[in-house]
Write a protein that holds these residues in place. Structure first.
Motif, PDB file in Angstrom:
ATOM      1  N   LYS A 103     -13.874  -1.219   1.047  1.00 36.09           N
ATOM      2  CA  LYS A 103     -13.455  -0.754  -0.439  1.00 36.09           C
ATOM      3  C   LYS A 103     -13.156   0.539  -0.552  1.00 36.09           C
ATOM      4  O   LYS A 103     -12.255   0.481  -1.525  1.00 36.09           O
ATOM      5  CB  LYS A 103     -15.061  -1.012  -0.900  1.00 36.09           C
ATOM      6  N   ARG A 104     -13.567   1.329   0.005  1.00 35.14           N
ATOM      7  CA  ARG A 104     -12.935   3.148   0.011  1.00 35.14           C
ATOM      8  C   ARG A 104     -11.636   2.943   0.261  1.00 35.14           C
ATOM      9  O   ARG A 104     -10.541   3.568  -0.580  1.00 35.14           O
ATOM     10  CB  ARG A 104     -14.050   3.728   0.967  1.00 35.14           C
ATOM     11  N   LYS A 105     -11.065   2.066   1.228  1.00 36.75           N
ATOM     12  CA  LYS A 105      -9.797   2.158   1.591  1.00 36.75           C
ATOM     13  C   LYS A 105      -8.860   1.487   0.412  1.00 36.75           C
ATOM     14  O   LYS A 105      -7.805   2.102   0.275  1.00 36.75           O
ATOM     15  CB  LYS A 105      -9.573   1.327   3.113  1.00 36.75           C
ATOM     16  N   LYS A 106      -9.265   0.335  -0.077  1.00 37.91           N
ATOM     17  CA  LYS A 106      -8.506  -0.165  -1.303  1.00 37.91           C
ATOM     18  C   LYS A 106      -8.285   0.813  -2.580  1.00 37.91           C
ATOM     19  O   LYS A 106      -7.352   1.035  -3.049  1.00 37.91           O
ATOM     20  CB  LYS A 106      -9.318  -1.253  -1.663  1.00 37.91           C
ATOM     21  N   ARG A 107      -9.665   1.462  -2.614  1.00 39.50           N
ATOM     22  CA  ARG A 107      -9.422   2.306  -3.754  1.00 39.50           C
ATOM     23  C   ARG A 107      -8.547   3.594  -3.519  1.00 39.50           C
ATOM     24  O   ARG A 107      -7.532   3.977  -4.357  1.00 39.50           O
ATOM     25  CB  ARG A 107     -10.991   3.090  -4.094  1.00 39.50           C
ATOM     26  N   LEU A 108      -8.503   4.213  -2.186  1.00 37.56           N
ATOM     27  CA  LEU A 108      -7.559   5.027  -1.736  1.00 37.56           C
ATOM     28  C   LEU A 108      -5.993   4.534  -1.764  1.00 37.56           C
ATOM     29  O   LEU A 108      -5.361   5.262  -2.098  1.00 37.56           O
ATOM     30  CB  LEU A 108      -7.950   5.533  -0.465  1.00 37.56           C
ATOM     31  N   ASP A 109      -5.944   3.409  -1.586  1.00 40.72           N
ATOM     32  CA  ASP A 109      -4.598   2.798  -1.560  1.00 40.72           C
ATOM     33  C   ASP A 109      -3.908   2.696  -2.757  1.00 40.72           C
ATOM     34  O   ASP A 109      -2.811   2.897  -3.025  1.00 40.72           O
ATOM     35  CB  ASP A 109      -4.582   1.142  -1.015  1.00 40.72           C
ATOM     36  N   GLY A 110      -5.027   2.484  -3.817  1.00 34.97           N
ATOM     37  CA  GLY A 110      -4.586   2.486  -5.325  1.00 34.97           C
ATOM     38  C   GLY A 110      -4.124   3.924  -5.812  1.00 34.97           C
ATOM     39  O   GLY A 110      -3.192   4.219  -6.458  1.00 34.97           O
ATOM     40  N   ASN A 111      -4.906   4.924  -5.207  1.00 32.06           N
ATOM     41  CA  ASN A 111      -4.585   6.345  -5.657  1.00 32.06           C
ATOM     42  C   ASN A 111      -3.401   6.650  -5.034  1.00 32.06           C
ATOM     43  O   ASN A 111      -2.756   7.401  -5.768  1.00 32.06           O
ATOM     44  CB  ASN A 111      -5.739   7.018  -4.956  1.00 32.06           C
ATOM     45  N   LEU A 112      -3.292   6.283  -3.835  1.00 35.21           N
ATOM     46  CA  LEU A 112      -1.745   6.465  -3.054  1.00 35.21           C
ATOM     47  C   LEU A 112      -0.715   5.806  -3.776  1.00 35.21           C
ATOM     48  O   LEU A 112       0.355   6.632  -3.938  1.00 35.21           O
ATOM     49  CB  LEU A 112      -2.048   6.109  -1.575  1.00 35.21           C
ATOM     50  N   GLU A 113      -0.953   4.746  -4.184  1.00 32.52           N
ATOM     51  CA  GLU A 113       0.292   4.316  -4.829  1.00 32.52           C
ATOM     52  C   GLU A 113       0.620   4.866  -6.124  1.00 32.52           C
ATOM     53  O   GLU A 113       1.968   5.049  -6.549  1.00 32.52           O
ATOM     54  CB  GLU A 113      -0.138   2.627  -5.077  1.00 32.52           C
ATOM     55  N   GLN A 114      -0.249   5.393  -6.783  1.00 33.33           N
ATOM     56  CA  GLN A 114      -0.152   5.993  -8.070  1.00 33.33           C
ATOM     57  C   GLN A 114       0.463   7.529  -7.968  1.00 33.33           C
ATOM     58  O   GLN A 114       1.688   7.597  -8.405  1.00 33.33           O
ATOM     59  CB  GLN A 114      -1.484   6.077  -8.887  1.00 33.33           C
ATOM     60  N   LEU A 115       0.203   8.089  -6.712  1.00 26.34           N
ATOM     61  CA  LEU A 115       0.870   9.392  -6.530  1.00 26.34           C
ATOM     62  C   LEU A 115       2.258   9.207  -6.035  1.00 26.34           C
ATOM     63  O   LEU A 115       3.194  10.156  -6.479  1.00 26.34           O
ATOM     64  CB  LEU A 115       0.014  10.045  -5.474  1.00 26.34           C
ATOM     65  N   LEU A 116       2.597   8.033  -5.065  1.00 24.16           N
ATOM     66  CA  LEU A 116       3.647   7.904  -4.716  1.00 24.16           C
ATOM     67  C   LEU A 116       4.934   7.579  -5.959  1.00 24.16           C
ATOM     68  O   LEU A 116       5.945   7.874  -6.094  1.00 24.16           O
ATOM     69  CB  LEU A 116       3.858   6.832  -3.898  1.00 24.16           C
ATOM     70  N   SER A 117       4.323   7.028  -7.067  1.00 23.79           N
ATOM     71  CA  SER A 117       4.959   6.711  -8.216  1.00 23.79           C
ATOM     72  C   SER A 117       5.165   8.023  -8.992  1.00 23.79           C
ATOM     73  O   SER A 117       6.414   8.159  -9.601  1.00 23.79           O
ATOM     74  CB  SER A 117       4.106   5.772  -9.074  1.00 23.79           C
ATOM     75  N   GLN A 118       4.240   8.916  -9.262  1.00 25.37           N
ATOM     76  CA  GLN A 118       4.533  10.373  -9.737  1.00 25.37           C
ATOM     77  C   GLN A 118       5.482  11.060  -9.038  1.00 25.37           C
ATOM     78  O   GLN A 118       6.182  11.578  -9.546  1.00 25.37           O
ATOM     79  CB  GLN A 118       2.941  10.894  -9.830  1.00 25.37           C
TER      80      GLN A 118
END
Length: 424
Positions: A273-288
């Motif tokens: 679960k934590r990994k999935k949430r971190l994956d989402g944060n990473l995707e957002q940062l890569l987009s920024q």
């Protein structure tokens, strides 16, 4: 004062005892022998200038200078009078007077001194008449040091490039200035660069930067300058956060595998679960990161101020959504701690209550993938452990049996065979 060049290295007359005794003596009345008096003044001015230039010492203290020019245990008693005369001739300047009279445009020291005229002497006031000059600067030396520092700034590997101007952070500038070993000269060189507006300071998010002004370009700090540096600061921050997130994702995956090995399926799910949430944060940062890099490239390729401003305005809209970087860091830290507490609570709940929903289904699938990956790794390990010279040989024989007859023919240097005739 430490130095690399000694007076004896700079003057051919230094070894002449008779000549140097006369040059070390107190300055006599000019009217007694004007020619000799003037020659003595010029000797010391030239020697001090050479010593200052060779040793990169632009701020000189009169009391220390006496010991620099010490010879056979004697100091030049004429030095204070020599320096006062050099100040009157506008060869040397008290540091504060020198800074006050630096113009924003680049002038040669000669034209600058001439433009001061008699007002320079008047501005010295008590510094020349009746009061000894305690320290002074040598314009020719400071000009040389200033030029060298500017060249090193422009060649620095971490210079921040803009379409029309370049920038450097104070940390990088400090490493360049530290090449000047004499502390007062190092500090004074920076003051001169700022006073001449070769370097224009601006603060961005509690960091100090300098805009580098070349030739006759504008020294004004505008929104474009601030925008470029804001972009750079935020890009650096995002790069650090991406690296941190990638490491945390790896850690959560390792924890999940460890939990499975220990037989704790619920703990493994929490890690996923934590990994999935971190994956989402990473995707957002890569987009920024991609958005800001595109804006920075647009600014770098812009040919006019208008185009730069348009690119900056586009970037401003993107950056506003990111708020202040320090606030983001604090928010991420807080939310991360809160999420971990919620995960722990969820782990307890999962142990007591079975939920059948889409999230559980996704986690089960991820968990199965992790189990398959673990099993595959274990099988590979077992296969490697079981391999012996005998089994390797058997595998080679089996492969040989599968080969076609043509596969067995030599490829290189195939010799012709001769038929042997045997008698019956």
């Amino acid at each position: 004062m430490s130095s690399t060049k000694q007076p004896a290295d700079l003057s051919s007359e230094w070894s002449n005892d008779v000549r140097m005794n006369a040059l070390f003596a107190p300055l006599q009345n000019k009217d007694l022998n004007p020619e000799s008096w003037n020659a003595k003044i010029l000797f010391w001015i030239n020697l001090i200038e050479r010593w200052s230039s060779e040793n990169s010492v632009a701020i000189l203290d009169v009391s220390e200078l006496k010991h620099v020019f010490e010879r056979n245990g004697k100091i030049p008693h004429c030095l204070p009078d020599i320096i006062e005369e050099a100040v009157v001739r506008r060869k040397f300047f008290p540091p504060d007077v020198h800074l006050q009279n630096i113009g924003v445009t680049h002038q040669t020291w000669g034209s600058w001194a001439v433009s001061l005229g008699t007002s320079a002497v008047k501005s010295l006031g008590s510094k020349v008449i009746g009061t000894r000059v305690s320290s002074f600067t040598v314009p020719n030396s400071i000009e040389k040091m200033e030029k060298l520092v500017t060249e090193q700034i422009l060649q620095h590997s971490k210079i921040i490039q803009g379409s029309q101007f370049n920038y450097i952070e104070d940390k990088q500038l400090e490493t360049i200035l530290n090449e000047i070993k004499h502390q007062h000269s190092r500090e004074y060189t920076l003051k001169v660069l700022k006073q001449k507006r070769t370097l224009v300071q601006l603060n961005i998010e509690n960091r100090v930067f300098y805009k580098i002004i070349e030739s006759d370009k504008s020294t004004k700090i505008d929104e474009v300058d601030k925008g470029i540096l804001h972009l750079k600061v935020n890009l650096e921050r995002i790069e650090r956060e991406i690296e941190t997130l990638e490491n945390r994702i790896k850690e959560e995956k390792i924890k999940a595998k460890k939990s499975l090995q220990e037989g704790s399926k619920s703990a493994a799910k929490s890690c996923l679960k934590r990994k999935k949430r971190l994956d989402g944060n990473l995707e957002q940062l890569l987009s920024q990161q991609l958005n800001l890099e595109k804006i920075y490239e647009d600014i770098m390729q812009a040919e006019s101020n208008k185009t730069i401003h348009q690119a900056y305005e586009s970037g401003l809209a993107a950056m506003k959504t990111m708020v202040d970087s320090s606030m983001i860091d604090k928010t991420h830290a807080t939310m991360s701690e809160l999420a971990e507490l919620l995960d722990m609570n969820q782990e307890i709940s999962d142990a007591m209550v079975m939920k059948d929903n889409a999230e559980i289904g996704d986690l089960e699938a991820d968990l199965q993938d992790l189990l398959d990956e673990e099993e595959h790794e274990n099988l590979d390990d077992i296969a490697r452990d079981k391999q012996t010279p005998e089994t390797n040989f058997q595998i080679a024989l089996d492969n040989l049996e599968k080969c076609d007859i043509h596969d067995l023919e030599p490829v290189i240097g195939k010799k012709e065979t001769k038929n042997l005739v045997t008698s019956s």
